[in-house]
Design a protein around this motif. Structure first.
Motif, PDB file in Angstrom:
ATOM      1  N   SER A 114      -5.302   5.946   1.751  1.00 15.57           N
ATOM      2  CA  SER A 114      -4.279   6.239   2.754  1.00 15.57           C
ATOM      3  C   SER A 114      -3.003   5.481   2.433  1.00 15.57           C
ATOM      4  O   SER A 114      -3.024   4.280   2.184  1.00 15.57           O
ATOM      5  N   GLU A 115      -1.890   6.209   2.446  1.00 15.18           N
ATOM      6  CA  GLU A 115      -0.580   5.599   2.240  1.00 15.18           C
ATOM      7  C   GLU A 115       0.190   5.521   3.549  1.00 15.18           C
ATOM      8  O   GLU A 115       1.086   4.712   3.703  1.00 15.18           O
ATOM      9  N   THR A 116      -0.114   6.423   4.467  1.00 17.28           N
ATOM     10  CA  THR A 116       0.475   6.423   5.803  1.00 17.28           C
ATOM     11  C   THR A 116      -0.683   6.672   6.759  1.00 17.28           C
ATOM     12  O   THR A 116      -1.786   6.995   6.320  1.00 17.28           O
ATOM     13  N   PRO A 117      -0.460   6.561   8.060  1.00 19.38           N
ATOM     14  CA  PRO A 117      -1.589   6.768   8.979  1.00 19.38           C
ATOM     15  C   PRO A 117      -2.264   8.135   8.844  1.00 19.38           C
ATOM     16  O   PRO A 117      -3.444   8.263   9.110  1.00 19.38           O
ATOM     17  N   ASN A 118      -1.530   9.150   8.392  1.00 18.58           N
ATOM     18  CA  ASN A 118      -2.106  10.493   8.355  1.00 18.58           C
ATOM     19  C   ASN A 118      -2.149  11.130   6.975  1.00 18.58           C
ATOM     20  O   ASN A 118      -2.441  12.315   6.863  1.00 18.58           O
ATOM     21  N   LYS A 119      -1.825  10.378   5.915  1.00 19.19           N
ATOM     22  CA  LYS A 119      -1.768  10.984   4.582  1.00 19.19           C
ATOM     23  C   LYS A 119      -2.372  10.083   3.523  1.00 19.19           C
ATOM     24  O   LYS A 119      -2.091   8.892   3.478  1.00 19.19           O
ATOM     25  N   ASP A 120      -3.148  10.710   2.624  1.00 17.81           N
ATOM     26  CA  ASP A 120      -3.611   9.973   1.469  1.00 17.81           C
ATOM     27  C   ASP A 120      -2.591  10.182   0.343  1.00 17.81           C
ATOM     28  O   ASP A 120      -1.618  10.914   0.499  1.00 17.81           O
ATOM     29  N   ARG A 121      -2.804   9.547  -0.806  1.00 17.67           N
ATOM     30  CA  ARG A 121      -1.841   9.620  -1.906  1.00 17.67           C
ATOM     31  C   ARG A 121      -1.614  11.047  -2.376  1.00 17.67           C
ATOM     32  O   ARG A 121      -0.488  11.424  -2.690  1.00 17.67           O
ATOM     33  N   GLY A 122      -2.655  11.830  -2.455  1.00 16.27           N
ATOM     34  CA  GLY A 122      -2.517  13.217  -2.903  1.00 16.27           C
ATOM     35  C   GLY A 122      -1.641  14.017  -1.966  1.00 16.27           C
ATOM     36  O   GLY A 122      -0.757  14.768  -2.400  1.00 16.27           O
ATOM     37  N   ASP A 176       3.767  16.383  -0.608  1.00 16.34           N
ATOM     38  CA  ASP A 176       4.944  16.395   0.260  1.00 16.34           C
ATOM     39  C   ASP A 176       6.210  16.035  -0.507  1.00 16.34           C
ATOM     40  O   ASP A 176       7.260  16.648  -0.329  1.00 16.34           O
ATOM     41  N   MET A 177       6.118  15.026  -1.349  1.00 18.30           N
ATOM     42  CA  MET A 177       7.298  14.581  -2.097  1.00 18.30           C
ATOM     43  C   MET A 177       7.764  15.639  -3.090  1.00 18.30           C
ATOM     44  O   MET A 177       8.967  15.837  -3.266  1.00 18.30           O
ATOM     45  N   VAL A 178       6.825  16.342  -3.720  1.00 17.10           N
ATOM     46  CA  VAL A 178       7.195  17.407  -4.656  1.00 17.10           C
ATOM     47  C   VAL A 178       7.746  18.609  -3.901  1.00 17.10           C
ATOM     48  O   VAL A 178       8.787  19.161  -4.262  1.00 17.10           O
ATOM     49  N   GLU A 179       7.085  19.015  -2.817  1.00 18.68           N
ATOM     50  CA  GLU A 179       7.542  20.177  -2.041  1.00 18.68           C
ATOM     51  C   GLU A 179       8.931  19.957  -1.440  1.00 18.68           C
ATOM     52  O   GLU A 179       9.709  20.896  -1.322  1.00 18.68           O
ATOM     53  N   SER A 180       9.252  18.719  -1.067  1.00 16.54           N
ATOM     54  CA  SER A 180      10.549  18.441  -0.438  1.00 16.54           C
ATOM     55  C   SER A 180      11.632  18.115  -1.472  1.00 16.54           C
ATOM     56  O   SER A 180      12.745  17.771  -1.103  1.00 16.54           O
ATOM     57  N   ASP A 181      11.299  18.204  -2.745  1.00 15.92           N
ATOM     58  CA  ASP A 181      12.226  17.912  -3.845  1.00 15.92           C
ATOM     59  C   ASP A 181      12.662  16.452  -3.915  1.00 15.92           C
ATOM     60  O   ASP A 181      13.653  16.131  -4.556  1.00 15.92           O
TER      61      ASP A 181
END
Length: 176
Positions: free
Chosen positions: A106-114, A119-124
């Protein structure tokens, strides 16, 4: 920011992204130490089979030599073999070696690294397009994708194929 590799294609990609690209075989250590006095952070992304962590010519050893006292080495890839470390060398530099965690972390409360990577790729915010060397469609190409991943050099792959396989799989999973 410096990017060091023995592959000229990867050095050129780093330069195109605004980094100072250097060939690891051409006195990169001397140049880094001369220009910076040693790096505070060093990301070692080669992984694989290495035998030394504080002596020799393995990428981890090079990372150790590039950092300044109290510097940190962040191990991005996994080392697949046992390595030798001299605790006195590590202690004399007060170096910190940070290893990757296995599995879905987990990197944030609701997201793992994958999920965060997708998200980072989709948001450019992070571009991987310049790293894409092969595009395969559907589950029928899974075996070919694994072969490309395991034999990147034979396929002129740049190495981040596992990342793009994971990201593409997660994006497809979201869409279905």
């Amino acid at each position: 920011m410096f990017a060091i590799d023995i592959d000229p294609t990867k050095v050129k990609l780093a330069e195109d992204a605004g980094m100072v690209g250097m060939n690891a075989a051409e006195n990169a250590e001397e140049r880094i130490l001369l220009e910076t006095g040693g790096l505070v952070w060093m990301f070692e992304a080669a992984g694989g089979n290495q035998s030394h962590g504080t002596e020799g010519s393995d990428p981890l050893d090079q990372a150790y030599r590039y950092i300044r006292p109290s510097g940190k080495i962040v191990q991005v890839e996994y080392i697949s073999s046992e390595i030798e470390l001299d605790p006195r060398d590590m202690r004399s530099k007060y170096a910190r070696w940070v290893n990757p965690l296995l599995g879905a972390v987990s990197e944030t409360p609701n997201k793992d690294r994958g999920e965060l990577a997708v998200d980072m790729v989709e948001s450019d915010r992070v571009s991987i397009q310049e790293l894409v060397t092969h595009e395969l469609e559907g589950l029928d190409s899974f075996e070919e994708a694994i072969d490309i991943t395991l034999n990147s050099e034979e396929y002129d792959g740049l190495g981040p194929d596992r990342l793009s396989l994971t990201i593409n799989a997660r994006i497809q999973q979201r869409e279905s």
